[in-house]
Design an enzyme around this catalytic site. Structure first.
Site, PDB file in Angstrom:
ATOM      1  N   SER A 192       0.845  -1.202   0.000  1.00  0.00           N
ATOM      2  CA  SER A 192       0.000   0.000   0.000  1.00  0.00           C
ATOM      3  C   SER A 192       0.880   1.252   0.000  1.00  0.00           C
ATOM      4  O   SER A 192       1.640   1.489   0.940  1.00  0.00           O
ATOM      5  CB  SER A 192      -0.909   0.016   1.225  1.00  0.00           C
ATOM      6  OG  SER A 192      -1.542   1.279   1.291  1.00  0.00           O
ATOM      7  N   HIS A 230      -1.213  -1.083  -4.380  1.00  0.00           N
ATOM      8  CA  HIS A 230      -2.493  -0.755  -3.742  1.00  0.00           C
ATOM      9  C   HIS A 230      -2.502   0.748  -3.439  1.00  0.00           C
ATOM     10  O   HIS A 230      -1.613   1.257  -2.752  1.00  0.00           O
ATOM     11  CB  HIS A 230      -2.667  -1.569  -2.457  1.00  0.00           C
ATOM     12  CG  HIS A 230      -3.994  -1.373  -1.790  1.00  0.00           C
ATOM     13  ND1 HIS A 230      -5.135  -2.047  -2.184  1.00  0.00           N
ATOM     14  CD2 HIS A 230      -4.373  -0.556  -0.775  1.00  0.00           C
ATOM     15  CE1 HIS A 230      -6.152  -1.666  -1.426  1.00  0.00           C
ATOM     16  NE2 HIS A 230      -5.715  -0.757  -0.561  1.00  0.00           N
ATOM     17  N   ASP A 233      -4.627   3.948  -2.001  1.00  0.00           N
ATOM     18  CA  ASP A 233      -5.742   4.347  -1.139  1.00  0.00           C
ATOM     19  C   ASP A 233      -6.140   5.797  -1.374  1.00  0.00           C
ATOM     20  O   ASP A 233      -5.369   6.714  -1.075  1.00  0.00           O
ATOM     21  CB  ASP A 233      -5.335   4.187   0.331  1.00  0.00           C
ATOM     22  CG  ASP A 233      -5.171   2.725   0.716  1.00  0.00           C
ATOM     23  OD1 ASP A 233      -6.149   1.970   0.554  1.00  0.00           O
ATOM     24  OD2 ASP A 233      -4.072   2.345   1.164  1.00  0.00           O
ATOM     25  N   MET A 245      -8.680   8.661  -0.226  1.00  0.00           N
ATOM     26  CA  MET A 245      -9.592   9.017   0.880  1.00  0.00           C
ATOM     27  C   MET A 245     -10.052  10.456   0.730  1.00  0.00           C
ATOM     28  O   MET A 245      -9.246  11.330   0.395  1.00  0.00           O
ATOM     29  CB  MET A 245      -8.861   8.888   2.217  1.00  0.00           C
ATOM     30  CG  MET A 245      -8.233   7.535   2.446  1.00  0.00           C
ATOM     31  SD  MET A 245      -7.347   7.531   4.013  1.00  0.00           S
ATOM     32  CE  MET A 245      -6.598   5.903   3.957  1.00  0.00           C
ATOM     33  N   HIS A 281      -8.237   1.669  -4.297  1.00  0.00           N
ATOM     34  CA  HIS A 281      -9.236   1.483  -3.240  1.00  0.00           C
ATOM     35  C   HIS A 281      -9.839   2.844  -2.922  1.00  0.00           C
ATOM     36  O   HIS A 281      -9.182   3.684  -2.303  1.00  0.00           O
ATOM     37  CB  HIS A 281      -8.516   0.870  -2.017  1.00  0.00           C
ATOM     38  CG  HIS A 281      -9.363   0.699  -0.809  1.00  0.00           C
ATOM     39  ND1 HIS A 281      -8.817   0.438   0.435  1.00  0.00           N
ATOM     40  CD2 HIS A 281     -10.720   0.754  -0.620  1.00  0.00           C
ATOM     41  CE1 HIS A 281      -9.791   0.325   1.319  1.00  0.00           C
ATOM     42  NE2 HIS A 281     -10.949   0.526   0.714  1.00  0.00           N
ATOM     43  N   MET A 315     -12.008   5.227  -0.928  1.00  0.00           N
ATOM     44  CA  MET A 315     -12.714   5.448   0.332  1.00  0.00           C
ATOM     45  C   MET A 315     -13.350   6.826   0.229  1.00  0.00           C
ATOM     46  O   MET A 315     -12.924   7.787   0.886  1.00  0.00           O
ATOM     47  CB  MET A 315     -11.728   5.345   1.503  1.00  0.00           C
ATOM     48  CG  MET A 315     -11.359   3.897   1.822  1.00  0.00           C
ATOM     49  SD  MET A 315      -9.813   3.751   2.731  1.00  0.00           S
ATOM     50  CE  MET A 315      -8.670   3.729   1.362  1.00  0.00           C
ATOM     51  N   MET A 354     -12.059  -5.383   4.775  1.00  0.00           N
ATOM     52  CA  MET A 354     -11.259  -4.472   5.605  1.00  0.00           C
ATOM     53  C   MET A 354     -11.005  -5.141   6.954  1.00  0.00           C
ATOM     54  O   MET A 354     -11.944  -5.487   7.684  1.00  0.00           O
ATOM     55  CB  MET A 354     -11.992  -3.137   5.823  1.00  0.00           C
ATOM     56  CG  MET A 354     -12.125  -2.267   4.584  1.00  0.00           C
ATOM     57  SD  MET A 354     -10.586  -1.936   3.704  1.00  0.00           S
ATOM     58  CE  MET A 354      -9.583  -1.182   4.988  1.00  0.00           C
ATOM     59  N   PHE A 387      -6.760   4.916   7.935  1.00  0.00           N
ATOM     60  CA  PHE A 387      -5.374   5.090   8.377  1.00  0.00           C
ATOM     61  C   PHE A 387      -4.575   3.801   8.198  1.00  0.00           C
ATOM     62  O   PHE A 387      -5.122   2.707   8.345  1.00  0.00           O
ATOM     63  CB  PHE A 387      -5.336   5.482   9.864  1.00  0.00           C
ATOM     64  CG  PHE A 387      -6.129   6.721  10.156  1.00  0.00           C
ATOM     65  CD1 PHE A 387      -5.555   7.982  10.005  1.00  0.00           C
ATOM     66  CD2 PHE A 387      -7.463   6.632  10.535  1.00  0.00           C
ATOM     67  CE1 PHE A 387      -6.295   9.134  10.243  1.00  0.00           C
ATOM     68  CE2 PHE A 387      -8.217   7.776  10.776  1.00  0.00           C
ATOM     69  CZ  PHE A 387      -7.632   9.032  10.626  1.00  0.00           C
ATOM     70  N   GLY A 388      -3.283   3.978   7.920  1.00  0.00           N
ATOM     71  CA  GLY A 388      -2.377   2.836   7.919  1.00  0.00           C
ATOM     72  C   GLY A 388      -1.917   2.584   9.345  1.00  0.00           C
ATOM     73  O   GLY A 388      -2.182   3.387  10.252  1.00  0.00           O
ATOM     74  N   GLY A 389      -1.244   1.472   9.549  1.00  0.00           N
ATOM     75  CA  GLY A 389      -0.596   1.201  10.836  1.00  0.00           C
ATOM     76  C   GLY A 389      -1.514   0.798  11.972  1.00  0.00           C
ATOM     77  O   GLY A 389      -1.102   0.827  13.136  1.00  0.00           O
ATOM     78  N   ASP A 435      -7.192  -6.175   3.681  1.00  0.00           N
ATOM     79  CA  ASP A 435      -6.573  -4.853   3.762  1.00  0.00           C
ATOM     80  C   ASP A 435      -6.572  -4.318   5.191  1.00  0.00           C
ATOM     81  O   ASP A 435      -7.617  -4.022   5.752  1.00  0.00           O
ATOM     82  CB  ASP A 435      -7.344  -3.894   2.834  1.00  0.00           C
ATOM     83  CG  ASP A 435      -6.648  -2.549   2.679  1.00  0.00           C
ATOM     84  OD1 ASP A 435      -5.519  -2.392   3.169  1.00  0.00           O
ATOM     85  OD2 ASP A 435      -7.266  -1.663   2.064  1.00  0.00           O
ATOM     86  N   GLY A 487      -3.403  -4.089   8.602  1.00  0.00           N
ATOM     87  CA  GLY A 487      -2.743  -4.844   9.669  1.00  0.00           C
ATOM     88  C   GLY A 487      -2.144  -6.174   9.250  1.00  0.00           C
ATOM     89  O   GLY A 487      -1.908  -7.048  10.089  1.00  0.00           O
ATOM     90  N   GLY A 492       0.897  -2.268   4.076  1.00  0.00           N
ATOM     91  CA  GLY A 492       1.416  -0.907   4.009  1.00  0.00           C
ATOM     92  C   GLY A 492       2.584  -0.704   4.934  1.00  0.00           C
ATOM     93  O   GLY A 492       3.750  -0.844   4.547  1.00  0.00           O
ATOM     94  N   SER A 493       2.289  -0.411   6.202  1.00  0.00           N
ATOM     95  CA  SER A 493       3.375  -0.100   7.125  1.00  0.00           C
ATOM     96  C   SER A 493       4.321  -1.272   7.339  1.00  0.00           C
ATOM     97  O   SER A 493       5.521  -1.057   7.513  1.00  0.00           O
ATOM     98  CB  SER A 493       2.829   0.418   8.456  1.00  0.00           C
ATOM     99  OG  SER A 493       1.647  -0.205   8.785  1.00  0.00           O
TER     100      SER A 493
HETATM  101  C1  DX5 Z   1      -6.622   1.717   5.313  1.00  0.00           C
HETATM  102  C2  DX5 Z   1      -6.117   1.433   3.935  1.00  0.00           C
HETATM  103  C3  DX5 Z   1      -5.066   0.401   3.869  1.00  0.00           C
HETATM  104  C4  DX5 Z   1      -3.796   0.791   4.566  1.00  0.00           C
HETATM  105  C5  DX5 Z   1      -3.164  -0.471   5.096  1.00  0.00           C
HETATM  106  O1  DX5 Z   1      -7.696   2.560   5.245  1.00  0.00           O
HETATM  107  O2  DX5 Z   1      -7.188   0.998   3.116  1.00  0.00           O
HETATM  108  O3  DX5 Z   1      -4.781   0.027   2.520  1.00  0.00           O
HETATM  109  O4  DX5 Z   1      -2.881   1.453   3.727  1.00  0.00           O
HETATM  110  O5  DX5 Z   1      -2.103  -0.116   5.878  1.00  0.00           O
HETATM  111  P1  DX5 Z   1      -1.436  -1.095   6.939  1.00  0.00           P
HETATM  112  O6  DX5 Z   1      -0.921  -2.264   6.163  1.00  0.00           O
HETATM  113  O7  DX5 Z   1      -0.379  -0.249   7.532  1.00  0.00           O
HETATM  114  O8  DX5 Z   1      -2.519  -1.489   7.905  1.00  0.00           O
HETATM  115 ZN    ZN Z   2      -6.682   0.099   1.122  1.00  0.00          ZN
END
Ligand code: DX5
Ligand code: ZN
Length: 219
Positions: free
Chosen positions: A9, A34, A36, A38, A67, A69, A138, A144-146, A176, A178, A198-199
């Site tokens: 991501s 991927h 995102d 938003m 993706h 959002m 989801m 948010f990531g992380g 998607d 964690g 992502g993270s």
């Molecule tokens: C969250 C995003 C994810 C996010 C995942 O809203 O849709 O794609 O980037 O990030 P991690 O892998 O850090 O949870």
């Molecule tokens: Zn995503």
């Protein structure tokens, strides 16, 4: 040889070194990008929009998995097709006329995805599953990531897999939020086809190696 996919991501990339991070993914064992998007309305955060996706597409050599959002995604389907999206995923919770939205995505030449928030039941896809190329479950609340992985996701994957099999659909299952080296194997064993990370990838010391490890775990 496994066909399971890893999709880093870009939300977790270093935006000041975006080209470097995109090329890292190009040269890695990752399968998809991927992306995102938003809007600060559907989710309580704003990521990036069209000009950034255009810049990413200039360098990316792999499938672009977008993706959305955002509220009212129908307004931007053609725009995202023009920007190079290969897979376009909308949120179930943002679409009043989901069936129509899916047809519009396909008519624009993209694969059609549907993302489900953690509270949204798999059963709601029963009447539309054969029209969906990808379901994105989801495993965190989007925005948010992380964040940490929600364990209930496992039972949703199994339920979705059973629905896909029952209906004879060709839908892929994406997870998607964690995702890491601790849960990746169990996710694919439960039925996942695409893991977004992502993270876990971009915060690691050696992202290329981390992608390679994830790929090995799911093979
Ligand atoms: C969250 C995003 C994810 C996010 C995942 O809203 O849709 O794609 O980037 O990030 P991690 O892998 O850090 O949870
Ligand atoms: Zn995503």
């Amino acid at each position: 040889m496994s066909t399971k996919k890893i999709a880093p991501s870009i939300l977790a990339a270093d935006f000041a070194n975006l080209q470097r991070d995109i090329e890292m993914v190009n040269h890695s064992e990752a399968d998809w990008f991927h992306i995102d998007i938003m809007d600060g309305v559907f989710v309580p955060n704003i990521s990036f929009g069209m000009p950034v996706l255009k810049a990413i597409n200039k360098h990316a050599t792999k499938t672009i998995d977008v993706h959305l959002m955002i509220v009212d995604p129908d307004r931007y389907i053609q725009t995202f097709a023009d920007l190079g999206a290969n897979v376009l995923t909308v949120h179930y919770e943002a679409c009043t006329h989901l069936h129509r939205t899916l047809q519009a995505i396909k008519a624009a030449g993209m694969k059609a995805g549907v993302a489900l928030n953690p509270h949204t039941n798999i059963n709601l896809l029963e009447d539309v599953i054969n029209d969906i190329d990808l379901v994105c479950i989801m495993s965190v609340n989007p925005g948010f990531g992380g964040q940490s992985f929600i364990e209930h996701t496992f039972s949703k994957i199994k339920k979705l897999k059973a629905l896909i099999t029952e209906k004879g659909a060709a839908t892929e299952i994406e997870i998607d939020g964690g995702v890491n080296d601790k849960n990746a194997k169990a996710l694919v064993d439960a039925g996942a086809d695409v893991l977004v990370a992502g993270s876990f990838v971009f915060r690691s010391e050696n992202p290329t190696q981390t992608i390679q490890n994830l790929k090995k775990i799911v093979s």
